[in-house]
Design a protein around this motif. Structure first.
Motif, PDB file in Angstrom:
ATOM      1  N   ASN A  60       2.788  32.481  55.673  1.00 54.58           N
ATOM      2  CA  ASN A  60       2.963  33.820  56.222  1.00 54.58           C
ATOM      3  C   ASN A  60       3.636  34.669  55.144  1.00 54.58           C
ATOM      4  OD1 ASN A  60       3.209  35.863  58.292  1.00 54.58           O
ATOM      5  ND2 ASN A  60       5.376  35.335  58.441  1.00 54.58           N
ATOM      6  N   SER A  61       2.828  35.213  54.239  1.00 54.66           N
ATOM      7  CA  SER A  61       3.467  36.034  53.214  1.00 54.66           C
ATOM      8  C   SER A  61       2.573  37.186  52.783  1.00 54.66           C
ATOM      9  CB  SER A  61       3.872  35.194  52.002  1.00 54.66           C
ATOM     10  OG  SER A  61       2.790  34.439  51.564  1.00 54.66           O
ATOM     11  N   SER A  62       3.097  38.382  53.031  1.00 53.81           N
ATOM     12  CA  SER A  62       2.382  39.578  52.637  1.00 53.81           C
ATOM     13  C   SER A  62       3.133  40.188  51.460  1.00 53.81           C
ATOM     14  CB  SER A  62       2.305  40.538  53.825  1.00 53.81           C
ATOM     15  OG  SER A  62       3.042  41.691  53.583  1.00 53.81           O
ATOM     16  N   GLN A  63       2.417  40.651  50.499  1.00 56.42           N
ATOM     17  CA  GLN A  63       3.060  41.163  49.284  1.00 56.42           C
ATOM     18  C   GLN A  63       3.520  42.605  49.428  1.00 56.42           C
ATOM     19  OE1 GLN A  63       3.953  39.152  46.899  1.00 56.42           O
ATOM     20  NE2 GLN A  63       2.969  37.537  48.092  1.00 56.42           N
ATOM     21  N   HIS A 109       5.905  45.354  53.831  1.00 57.34           N
ATOM     22  CA  HIS A 109       5.362  45.113  55.168  1.00 57.34           C
ATOM     23  C   HIS A 109       6.094  45.804  56.308  1.00 57.34           C
ATOM     24  CE1 HIS A 109       8.460  41.893  55.802  1.00 57.34           C
ATOM     25  NE2 HIS A 109       8.534  42.070  54.501  1.00 57.34           N
ATOM     26  N   TYR A 164      13.476  38.516  59.853  1.00 55.50           N
ATOM     27  CA  TYR A 164      12.136  38.703  59.279  1.00 55.50           C
ATOM     28  C   TYR A 164      11.372  37.400  59.047  1.00 55.50           C
ATOM     29  CZ  TYR A 164      13.017  43.680  58.323  1.00 55.50           C
ATOM     30  OH  TYR A 164      13.271  45.025  58.430  1.00 55.50           O
ATOM     31  N   ASN A 166       5.571  39.801  58.683  1.00 60.34           N
ATOM     32  CA  ASN A 166       4.463  39.162  57.963  1.00 60.34           C
ATOM     33  C   ASN A 166       4.909  38.528  56.661  1.00 60.34           C
ATOM     34  OD1 ASN A 166       2.703  39.864  59.919  1.00 60.34           O
ATOM     35  ND2 ASN A 166       1.893  41.675  58.874  1.00 60.34           N
ATOM     36  N   ASN A 167       6.212  38.354  56.503  1.00 66.84           N
ATOM     37  CA  ASN A 167       6.686  37.783  55.247  1.00 66.84           C
ATOM     38  C   ASN A 167       7.830  36.795  55.463  1.00 66.84           C
ATOM     39  OD1 ASN A 167       6.681  37.372  52.554  1.00 66.84           O
ATOM     40  ND2 ASN A 167       7.364  39.415  51.983  1.00 66.84           N
ATOM     41  N   THR A 168       7.542  35.519  55.336  1.00 63.26           N
ATOM     42  CA  THR A 168       8.562  34.484  55.486  1.00 63.26           C
ATOM     43  C   THR A 168       8.993  33.999  54.106  1.00 63.26           C
ATOM     44  OG1 THR A 168       7.474  33.743  57.517  1.00 63.26           O
ATOM     45  CG2 THR A 168       9.045  32.222  56.538  1.00 63.26           C
ATOM     46  N   ASP A 169      10.305  33.851  53.941  1.00 63.08           N
ATOM     47  CA  ASP A 169      10.838  33.239  52.718  1.00 63.08           C
ATOM     48  C   ASP A 169      10.867  31.740  52.946  1.00 63.08           C
ATOM     49  OD1 ASP A 169      11.436  34.783  50.608  1.00 63.08           O
ATOM     50  OD2 ASP A 169      13.366  35.470  51.382  1.00 63.08           O
ATOM     51  N   SER A 172       6.424  43.889  61.178  1.00 60.52           N
ATOM     52  CA  SER A 172       5.397  44.341  60.223  1.00 60.52           C
ATOM     53  C   SER A 172       4.200  44.965  60.926  1.00 60.52           C
ATOM     54  CB  SER A 172       4.899  43.176  59.372  1.00 60.52           C
ATOM     55  OG  SER A 172       5.952  42.485  58.774  1.00 60.52           O
TER      56      SER A 172
END
Ligand code: HEC
Length: 157
Positions: free
Chosen positions: A26-29, A32, A55, A60-63, A91
């Protein structure tokens, strides 16, 4: 004893085989949450809390820390992210109606007040996501304020 050894070997092989099936990340650049931030205008403090504590499961962005790449942790995490995003995805803010936005902000106040979020399983490994009293208050005040804005904006039906 022999049978236990066999079981251990089989379990190990299963664990190794599982590593080949990685859930989609789940990673959007892009930026988001830009729309969400622009509309609800959280302070830097509140933005920091959302970033550190929410988040990962609600955007839409998981670390991903390294251990989250290892099955079955990776499956378990992917499930949480999917479920979390279904409930609330910062997002996807622009796709929500004003009514839904205000309802979601109301829920944010409720889960923070009740100490339900972030999930306990998350704060075990992310101690920075354990919220102080001041952080909780700041988030609740912001959510309550933005919630009212959406209610005022709502068209008469
Ligand atoms: C480890 C993943 C994870 C983190 C981190 C997390 N959540 Fe959640 N959240 C979930 C899941 C899964 C659900 C849906 C199931 C549930 O309600 O337990 C959920 C549900 C919610 C809901 C809907 C609750 C309801 O009443 O149904 C809200 C609102 C929410 N989270 C807010 C937050 C906020 C605010 C933060 C940060 C302070 C946060 N969450 C952090 C996983 C997470």
């Amino acid at each position: 004893m022999k049978i236990l050894k066999k079981i251990a070997v089989i379990l190990l092989l299963v664990l190794v085989a599982m590593q080949f099936y990685r859930p989609v990340k789940n990673s959007s650049q892009e930026n988001h949450v830009a729309q969400f931030i622009a509309e609800t205008n959280p302070s830097k403090e509140v933005q920091g809390v959302l970033q550190n504590a929410c988040y990962d499961c609600h955007s839409n962005n998981t670390d991903y820390p390294w251990y989250s790449m290892i099955a079955p942790v990776s499956y378990w995490l992917a499930d949480h992210v999917e479920e979390g995003k279904e409930e609330l995805n910062f997002s996807a803010w622009e796709s929500y109606s004003d009514k839904r936005k205000s309802h979601k902000l109301e829920e944010v106040v409720e889960v923070i007040e009740a100490g339900e979020m972030p999930l306990k399983s998350y704060t075990w490994v992310h101690s920075e996501a354990i919220l102080t009293k001041a952080q909780k208050e700041a988030v609740m005040a912001w959510a309550n304020q933005s919630k009212v804005l959406y209610q005022l904006n709502r068209q008469p039906q």
